[in-house]
Design a protein around this motif. Sequence first.
Motif, PDB file in Angstrom:
ATOM      1  N   ALA A  56      16.791  60.107 -11.374  1.00  0.00           N
ATOM      2  CA  ALA A  56      17.866  59.624 -10.494  1.00  0.00           C
ATOM      3  C   ALA A  56      18.406  58.278 -10.966  1.00  0.00           C
ATOM      4  N   VAL A  57      17.520  57.397 -11.378  1.00  0.00           N
ATOM      5  CA  VAL A  57      17.954  56.089 -11.870  1.00  0.00           C
ATOM      6  C   VAL A  57      18.768  56.260 -13.151  1.00  0.00           C
ATOM      7  N   GLY A  58      18.366  57.199 -13.991  1.00  0.00           N
ATOM      8  CA  GLY A  58      19.086  57.436 -15.235  1.00  0.00           C
ATOM      9  C   GLY A  58      20.491  57.970 -15.023  1.00  0.00           C
ATOM     10  N   GLN A  59      20.758  58.565 -13.873  1.00  0.00           N
ATOM     11  CA  GLN A  59      22.074  59.112 -13.586  1.00  0.00           C
ATOM     12  C   GLN A  59      23.030  58.083 -12.990  1.00  0.00           C
ATOM     13  N   LEU A  60      22.537  56.902 -12.669  1.00  0.00           N
ATOM     14  CA  LEU A  60      23.412  55.869 -12.116  1.00  0.00           C
ATOM     15  C   LEU A  60      24.408  55.407 -13.172  1.00  0.00           C
ATOM     16  N   HIS A  61      25.596  55.109 -12.729  1.00  0.00           N
ATOM     17  CA  HIS A  61      26.621  54.633 -13.651  1.00  0.00           C
ATOM     18  C   HIS A  61      26.413  53.152 -13.904  1.00  0.00           C
ATOM     19  N   PRO A  62      26.435  52.745 -15.174  1.00  0.00           N
ATOM     20  CA  PRO A  62      26.287  51.309 -15.450  1.00  0.00           C
ATOM     21  C   PRO A  62      27.487  50.544 -14.908  1.00  0.00           C
ATOM     22  N   MET A  63      27.213  49.382 -14.375  1.00  0.00           N
ATOM     23  CA  MET A  63      28.278  48.554 -13.805  1.00  0.00           C
ATOM     24  C   MET A  63      28.247  47.187 -14.464  1.00  0.00           C
ATOM     25  N   MET A  64      29.391  46.617 -14.634  1.00  0.00           N
ATOM     26  CA  MET A  64      29.506  45.275 -15.182  1.00  0.00           C
ATOM     27  C   MET A  64      29.697  44.299 -14.024  1.00  0.00           C
ATOM     28  N   ALA A  65      29.024  43.175 -14.117  1.00  0.00           N
ATOM     29  CA  ALA A  65      29.187  42.134 -13.094  1.00  0.00           C
ATOM     30  C   ALA A  65      30.536  41.462 -13.306  1.00  0.00           C
ATOM     31  N   PRO A  66      31.151  40.979 -12.242  1.00  0.00           N
ATOM     32  CA  PRO A  66      32.416  40.252 -12.402  1.00  0.00           C
ATOM     33  C   PRO A  66      32.208  39.024 -13.284  1.00  0.00           C
ATOM     34  N   PRO A  67      33.254  38.575 -13.963  1.00  0.00           N
ATOM     35  CA  PRO A  67      33.110  37.440 -14.880  1.00  0.00           C
ATOM     36  C   PRO A  67      32.567  36.173 -14.222  1.00  0.00           C
ATOM     37  N   ASP A  68      32.874  35.951 -12.967  1.00  0.00           N
ATOM     38  CA  ASP A  68      32.436  34.728 -12.287  1.00  0.00           C
ATOM     39  C   ASP A  68      31.151  34.936 -11.481  1.00  0.00           C
ATOM     40  N   PHE A  69      30.447  36.030 -11.710  1.00  0.00           N
ATOM     41  CA  PHE A  69      29.245  36.346 -10.938  1.00  0.00           C
ATOM     42  C   PHE A  69      28.166  35.279 -11.091  1.00  0.00           C
ATOM     43  N   ALA A  70      27.851  34.896 -12.339  1.00  0.00           N
ATOM     44  CA  ALA A  70      26.783  33.916 -12.581  1.00  0.00           C
ATOM     45  C   ALA A  70      27.120  32.578 -11.930  1.00  0.00           C
ATOM     46  N   GLU A  71      28.360  32.150 -12.039  1.00  0.00           N
ATOM     47  CA  GLU A  71      28.746  30.874 -11.432  1.00  0.00           C
ATOM     48  C   GLU A  71      28.679  30.968  -9.908  1.00  0.00           C
ATOM     49  N   GLY A  72      29.008  32.121  -9.353  1.00  0.00           N
ATOM     50  CA  GLY A  72      28.897  32.310  -7.909  1.00  0.00           C
ATOM     51  C   GLY A  72      27.456  32.227  -7.431  1.00  0.00           C
ATOM     52  N   VAL A  73      26.545  32.799  -8.195  1.00  0.00           N
ATOM     53  CA  VAL A  73      25.118  32.730  -7.856  1.00  0.00           C
ATOM     54  C   VAL A  73      24.654  31.275  -7.911  1.00  0.00           C
ATOM     55  N   ARG A  74      25.039  30.560  -8.980  1.00  0.00           N
ATOM     56  CA  ARG A  74      24.655  29.147  -9.087  1.00  0.00           C
ATOM     57  C   ARG A  74      25.210  28.332  -7.915  1.00  0.00           C
TER      58      ARG A  74
END
Length: 126
Positions: A56-74
């Motif tokens: 089931a995990v292998g069937q998940l579609h890979p997703m890209m994080a938004p470009p500003d994701f890391a800065e938002g987390v920080r």
Amino acid sequence: MDYGALTVDHARATELFSAYWDEELPQEDQNALEEHLKSCVVCRREYQTFEKTVGAVGQLHPMMAPPDFAEGVRARIRKRSRGRFFSPRKMAERIPYELFSLVMLGLILAIYIVLQLSHPANLQLP
């Protein structure tokens, strides 16, 4: 990778599931695990559950994080921690532990030398 003994118990079987799934087990361990799975209903059910989960995990579609994701987390961490993490600080505002340790060692050495020189009768030379 060496996975060890040829006899397989319940705990050992569950440890080998991932390597078995990835086809990384040596032939002897693979045979031992397969024999155990044939004779053990509990481990066979656990392995079937493992297969379903990994499939089931292998069937998940890979997703890209938004470009500003890391800065938002920080920014969120900085806000919630009130600046204790990821906030820019000047070197004068924080003392590195290495520098503090060196200063303390120097202070201890200076005190030792002063005490030894103030009592020359007790001076011990190596």
